[in-house]
Design a protein around this motif. Structure first.
Motif, PDB file in Angstrom:
ATOM      1  N   THR A   1       0.818  -1.085   0.104  1.00  0.00           N
ATOM      2  CA  THR A   1       0.062  -0.014  -0.135  1.00  0.00           C
ATOM      3  C   THR A   1       0.760   1.390   0.008  1.00  0.00           C
ATOM      4  OG1 THR A   1      -0.147   0.211   2.422  1.00  0.00           O
ATOM      5  CG2 THR A   1      -1.930  -1.354   1.192  1.00  0.00           C
ATOM      6  N   GLY A   2       2.056   1.134   0.336  1.00  0.00           N
ATOM      7  CA  GLY A   2       2.913   2.274   0.715  1.00  0.00           C
ATOM      8  C   GLY A   2       2.410   3.187   1.839  1.00  0.00           C
ATOM      9  N   TRP A   3       1.654   2.449   3.023  1.00  0.00           N
ATOM     10  CA  TRP A   3       1.086   3.083   4.066  1.00  0.00           C
ATOM     11  C   TRP A   3       1.948   2.760   5.299  1.00  0.00           C
ATOM     12  CZ3 TRP A   3      -4.459   1.649   2.984  1.00  0.00           C
ATOM     13  CH2 TRP A   3      -5.009   2.139   1.813  1.00  0.00           C
ATOM     14  N   CYS A   4       2.131   3.393   6.351  1.00  0.00           N
ATOM     15  CA  CYS A   4       2.535   3.003   7.448  1.00  0.00           C
ATOM     16  C   CYS A   4       1.471   1.751   8.023  1.00  0.00           C
ATOM     17  CB  CYS A   4       2.804   4.303   8.525  1.00  0.00           C
ATOM     18  SG  CYS A   4       3.220   3.611  10.210  1.00  0.00           S
ATOM     19  N   GLU A   5       1.940   0.908   8.596  1.00  0.00           N
ATOM     20  CA  GLU A   5       0.958  -0.195   9.277  1.00  0.00           C
ATOM     21  C   GLU A   5       0.415   0.427  10.573  1.00  0.00           C
ATOM     22  OE1 GLU A   5       2.677  -3.957   9.621  1.00  0.00           O
ATOM     23  OE2 GLU A   5       3.408  -4.034   7.559  1.00  0.00           O
ATOM     24  N   GLY A   6       0.934   1.347  11.226  1.00  0.00           N
ATOM     25  CA  GLY A   6       0.585   2.103  12.389  1.00  0.00           C
ATOM     26  C   GLY A   6      -0.521   3.113  12.267  1.00  0.00           C
ATOM     27  N   CYS A   7       0.119   4.152  11.531  1.00  0.00           N
ATOM     28  CA  CYS A   7      -0.972   5.328  11.488  1.00  0.00           C
ATOM     29  C   CYS A   7      -1.643   5.324   9.863  1.00  0.00           C
ATOM     30  CB  CYS A   7      -0.143   6.649  11.434  1.00  0.00           C
ATOM     31  SG  CYS A   7       1.159   6.915  10.406  1.00  0.00           S
ATOM     32  N   LEU A   8      -1.152   4.585   8.944  1.00  0.00           N
ATOM     33  CA  LEU A   8      -1.913   4.797   7.563  1.00  0.00           C
ATOM     34  C   LEU A   8      -1.358   6.051   6.732  1.00  0.00           C
ATOM     35  CD1 LEU A   8      -5.422   3.422   8.083  1.00  0.00           C
ATOM     36  CD2 LEU A   8      -3.341   2.087   7.507  1.00  0.00           C
ATOM     37  N   ARG A   9      -0.370   6.507   7.382  1.00  0.00           N
ATOM     38  CA  ARG A   9       0.426   7.896   6.502  1.00  0.00           C
ATOM     39  C   ARG A   9       1.177   7.036   5.620  1.00  0.00           C
ATOM     40  NH1 ARG A   9       2.670  11.970  10.904  1.00  0.00           N
ATOM     41  NH2 ARG A   9       3.107   9.975  11.672  1.00  0.00           N
ATOM     42  N   THR A  10       1.520   8.077   4.209  1.00  0.00           N
ATOM     43  CA  THR A  10       2.759   7.710   3.420  1.00  0.00           C
ATOM     44  C   THR A  10       3.870   8.110   3.893  1.00  0.00           C
ATOM     45  OG1 THR A  10       2.585   9.812   2.332  1.00  0.00           O
ATOM     46  CG2 THR A  10       1.070   8.062   1.409  1.00  0.00           C
ATOM     47  N   ILE A  11       4.989   7.738   3.514  1.00  0.00           N
ATOM     48  CA  ILE A  11       6.198   8.211   3.851  1.00  0.00           C
ATOM     49  C   ILE A  11       6.459   9.930   3.759  1.00  0.00           C
ATOM     50  CG2 ILE A  11       7.654   7.600   1.806  1.00  0.00           C
ATOM     51  CD1 ILE A  11       8.905   6.887   5.354  1.00  0.00           C
ATOM     52  N   ASP A  12       5.829  10.186   2.591  1.00  0.00           N
ATOM     53  CA  ASP A  12       6.176  11.629   2.337  1.00  0.00           C
ATOM     54  C   ASP A  12       5.276  12.605   3.484  1.00  0.00           C
ATOM     55  OD1 ASP A  12       7.711  11.553   0.064  1.00  0.00           O
ATOM     56  OD2 ASP A  12       5.908  11.430  -1.168  1.00  0.00           O
ATOM     57  N   GLU A  13       3.962  12.100   3.893  1.00  0.00           N
ATOM     58  CA  GLU A  13       3.251  12.500   4.901  1.00  0.00           C
ATOM     59  C   GLU A  13       3.761  12.544   6.172  1.00  0.00           C
ATOM     60  OE1 GLU A  13      -1.274  11.650   3.075  1.00  0.00           O
ATOM     61  OE2 GLU A  13      -0.259  10.307   4.356  1.00  0.00           O
TER      62      GLU A  13
ATOM     63  N   SER B   1       6.071  20.077   9.377  1.00  0.00           N
ATOM     64  CA  SER B   1       6.206  21.273   8.520  1.00  0.00           C
ATOM     65  C   SER B   1       4.900  21.815   7.990  1.00  0.00           C
ATOM     66  CB  SER B   1       7.427  21.306   7.511  1.00  0.00           C
ATOM     67  OG  SER B   1       7.043  20.298   6.516  1.00  0.00           O
ATOM     68  N   LEU B   2       3.675  20.729   8.130  1.00  0.00           N
ATOM     69  CA  LEU B   2       2.564  21.186   7.581  1.00  0.00           C
ATOM     70  C   LEU B   2       1.750  22.066   8.479  1.00  0.00           C
ATOM     71  CD1 LEU B   2       1.255  17.634   6.536  1.00  0.00           C
ATOM     72  CD2 LEU B   2       2.341  19.187   5.107  1.00  0.00           C
ATOM     73  N   ASP B   3       1.164  23.005   7.671  1.00  0.00           N
ATOM     74  CA  ASP B   3       0.210  23.718   8.727  1.00  0.00           C
ATOM     75  C   ASP B   3      -1.193  23.004   8.778  1.00  0.00           C
ATOM     76  OD1 ASP B   3      -1.789  23.639   6.525  1.00  0.00           O
ATOM     77  OD2 ASP B   3      -1.068  25.601   5.617  1.00  0.00           O
ATOM     78  N   ASP B   4      -1.929  23.491  10.036  1.00  0.00           N
ATOM     79  CA  ASP B   4      -3.050  22.634  10.542  1.00  0.00           C
ATOM     80  C   ASP B   4      -3.972  22.239   9.398  1.00  0.00           C
ATOM     81  OD1 ASP B   4      -1.948  22.944  12.997  1.00  0.00           O
ATOM     82  OD2 ASP B   4      -3.535  24.292  13.903  1.00  0.00           O
ATOM     83  N   ASP B   5      -4.261  23.187   8.425  1.00  0.00           N
ATOM     84  CA  ASP B   5      -5.208  22.744   7.336  1.00  0.00           C
ATOM     85  C   ASP B   5      -4.613  21.517   6.590  1.00  0.00           C
ATOM     86  OD1 ASP B   5      -7.104  24.628   7.918  1.00  0.00           O
ATOM     87  OD2 ASP B   5      -6.302  26.136   6.595  1.00  0.00           O
ATOM     88  N   ALA B   6      -3.366  21.419   6.320  1.00  0.00           N
ATOM     89  CA  ALA B   6      -2.728  20.327   5.781  1.00  0.00           C
ATOM     90  C   ALA B   6      -2.711  18.980   6.699  1.00  0.00           C
ATOM     91  CB  ALA B   6      -1.139  20.605   5.201  1.00  0.00           C
TER      92      ALA B   6
END
Length: 74
Positions: free
Chosen positions: A27-39, A45-50
């Motif tokens: 899937t390319g997702w973290c097994e724990g949080c389901l985010r991608t490596i880029d996320e 560095s992301l703002d709250d909306d992102a």
């Protein structure tokens, strides 16, 4: 999964990390949080909306992941 994230007055959007950090090659997702490596890499560095947009994507991925499980594992 995003309960409490819709409050624009909340000063901090929490990280979805649950300290289960393994990337799923399929899937390319973290097994724990389901985010991608880029996320994961850009989270601080992301703002709250992102960050809220990432949470929305996680929720969609969670639904997709649960639908892919055999019925006896749901």
């Amino acid at each position: 999964m995003t309960a409490g994230l819709d409050n624009e007055d909340d000063p901090a959007v929490p990280s979805p990390c649950i300290s289960v950090c393994r990337m799923d090659a399929t899937t390319g997702w973290c097994e724990g949080c389901l985010r991608t490596i880029d996320e994961i890499a850009s989270w601080s560095s992301l703002d709250d909306d992102a960050k809220r947009a990432v949470w929305d994507a996680i929720e969609t991925r969670h639904v997709e992941f649960m639908a892919s499980l055999p019925k006896e594992r749901r």
